[in-house]
Write an enzyme that holds these catalytic residues in place. Structure first.
Site, mmCIF file in Angstrom:
data_model
loop_
_atom_site.group_PDB
_atom_site.id
_atom_site.type_symbol
_atom_site.label_atom_id
_atom_site.label_comp_id
_atom_site.label_asym_id
_atom_site.label_seq_id
_atom_site.Cartn_x
_atom_site.Cartn_y
_atom_site.Cartn_z
ATOM 1 N N CYS A 325 50.188 39.806 38.734
ATOM 2 C CA CYS A 325 50.175 39.038 37.442
ATOM 3 C C CYS A 325 51.478 39.078 36.602
ATOM 4 C CB CYS A 325 49.088 39.506 36.576
ATOM 5 S SG CYS A 325 49.048 41.321 36.038
ATOM 6 N N GLU A 359 51.078 33.857 37.827
ATOM 7 C CA GLU A 359 50.043 34.786 38.858
ATOM 8 C C GLU A 359 50.734 34.445 40.401
ATOM 9 O OE1 GLU A 359 46.607 37.410 38.897
ATOM 10 O OE2 GLU A 359 47.404 36.353 37.056
#
EC number: 2.1.1.-
Length: 373
Positions: A325, A359
């Site tokens: 992330c 992401e």
């Protein structure tokens, strides 16, 4: 933080900018072509939290933005709707506000509201207060629960009142399969369910030829990847340190009839020590690690990424599936992992449109001995 401005007409442009940025940032690792998974351009977030702002007899949902002219000052942004959030949340926002305006009991010292919804329309609403909750609150909250068709939880300092249940059931469609997940209030779940489906599909695809080996998964949470990947492996051991998440992961394994996976409440470091024979005990013995052949590791770390020691521990696996992330910490980790592994799949998942957030998913496979740096 800035409140995202949802503009579907510029969705493709912002996604192209992310694609270019990620491609340039990781070019030196010579990855294959970037696989890009777009989000719905609006109503993509299944969970949100808002402050409840009181002004005289009025109250409204609010977020805060830093004042550009005075970084120490935060500006209150009133929200009557929130296109980032699911359609279910947007339908609930005005209905809940009207109910709160009509009830002194429910609105008194209420300062935060949290919504958790699913693709199928289930909803859980948490009301958080600066006061203790009593029988009068519970009576009105139960009536509201029925009116809105939701589950309600009341929270205050050292108090948590669950009126019905503390979770929702999400149903994700992946490669023609349906996976069901218990998602518990106040615990981590993937916020963008559509992107979560894409992530699970990608992870299944990159591990498809793995039935002869076993998978170890670190930071497994509620078993999001564990459930979806189990059929690709002979056996799966998933690790997690949160008691709530471990309990939920076990519920999800049972709900999806997954019989070849276990969840161990231990850290990644503890598991690596156990695998090396440096840690023993009842929990370690129950895993029967000597009967496993771990060929693949899956890591989904927090934004801080992996430390150098954790990266070293990953190098023993033939394949590493890294869900990140934070591209910056992923880049730093790949710097270390690329000494022994090469990037063979590379993906961008647009989890949070209209923000700088990216992401990424990476499949790393061990280099042939002569090719190692």
């Amino acid at each position: 933080m800035a409140v995202p401005v949802v503009e579907p007409e510029r969705y493709e442009a912002q996604l192209d900018a992310k694609r270019e940025r990620v491609t340039a940032q990781f070019a030196r690792f010579s990855p294959p072509a970037l696989e890009v998974f777009p989000s719905p351009p609006s109503h993509y977030r299944q969970r949100c939290e808002f402050r409840l702002w009181h002004e005289g007899d009025d109250l409204f949902y609010a977020m805060f933005e830093v004042d550009p002219s005075d970084p120490k000052r935060k500006e209150v942004i009133r929200l009557d709707d929130y296109p980032v959030a699911s359609e279910r949340i947007n339908a609930l926002m005005p209905a809940l506000r009207e109910a709160l305006l009509a009830s002194d009991v429910l609105r008194r010292k209420l300062f935060q509201v949290e919504f958790l919804t699913t693709l199928s329309g289930e909803a859980l609403v948490t009301l958080i207060y600066h006061r203790q909750l009593d029988a009068a609150w519970e009576q009105e909250a139960r009536a509201l629960q029925t009116t809105l068709g939701v589950s309600i939880i009341g929270r205050a300092r050292k108090q948590r009142l669950v009126l019905d249940r503390d979770h929702v059931w999400e149903r994700l469609q992946v490669e023609g399969r349906e996976f069901v997940y218990q998602q518990v209030e106040n615990s981590f779940t993937q916020p963008n369910a559509a992107i979560c489906q894409s992530m699970l599909g990608w992870a299944r695809d990159v591990t498809r030829e793995s039935r002869e080996g076993d998978l170890v998964e670190f930071y497994c949470g509620n078993g999001n990847f564990t459930v979806a990947l189990a059929e690709n492996f002979r056996r799966v051991v998933a690790t997690e340190i949160s008691r709530t998440s471990v309990a939920s992961a076990n519920v999800n394994l049972e709900a999806n009839a997954v019989a070849n996976a276990v969840v161990a409440r231990m850290s990644a470091e503890e598991f690596s020590a156990a695998l090396a024979g440096e840690k023993t005990g009842r929990r370690v013995a129950a895993l029967a690690l000597d009967e496993h052949t771990f060929t693949t590791a899956l890591v989904d770390p927090p934004r801080a990424g992996l430390d150098a020691h954790s990266c070293e521990q990953l190098k023993v696996y033939e394949r590493i599936v890294y869900i990140s992330c934070n591209p910056d910490t992923l880049e730093a980790n790949l710097e270390q992992l690329s000494a022994t592994h090469v990037v063979t799949r590379f993906a961008l998942f647009d989890q949070f449109p209209y923000t700088d957030h990216c992401e990424c998913g990476v499949l790393l496979e061990r280099r042939a001995p002569a090719a190692r740096a």
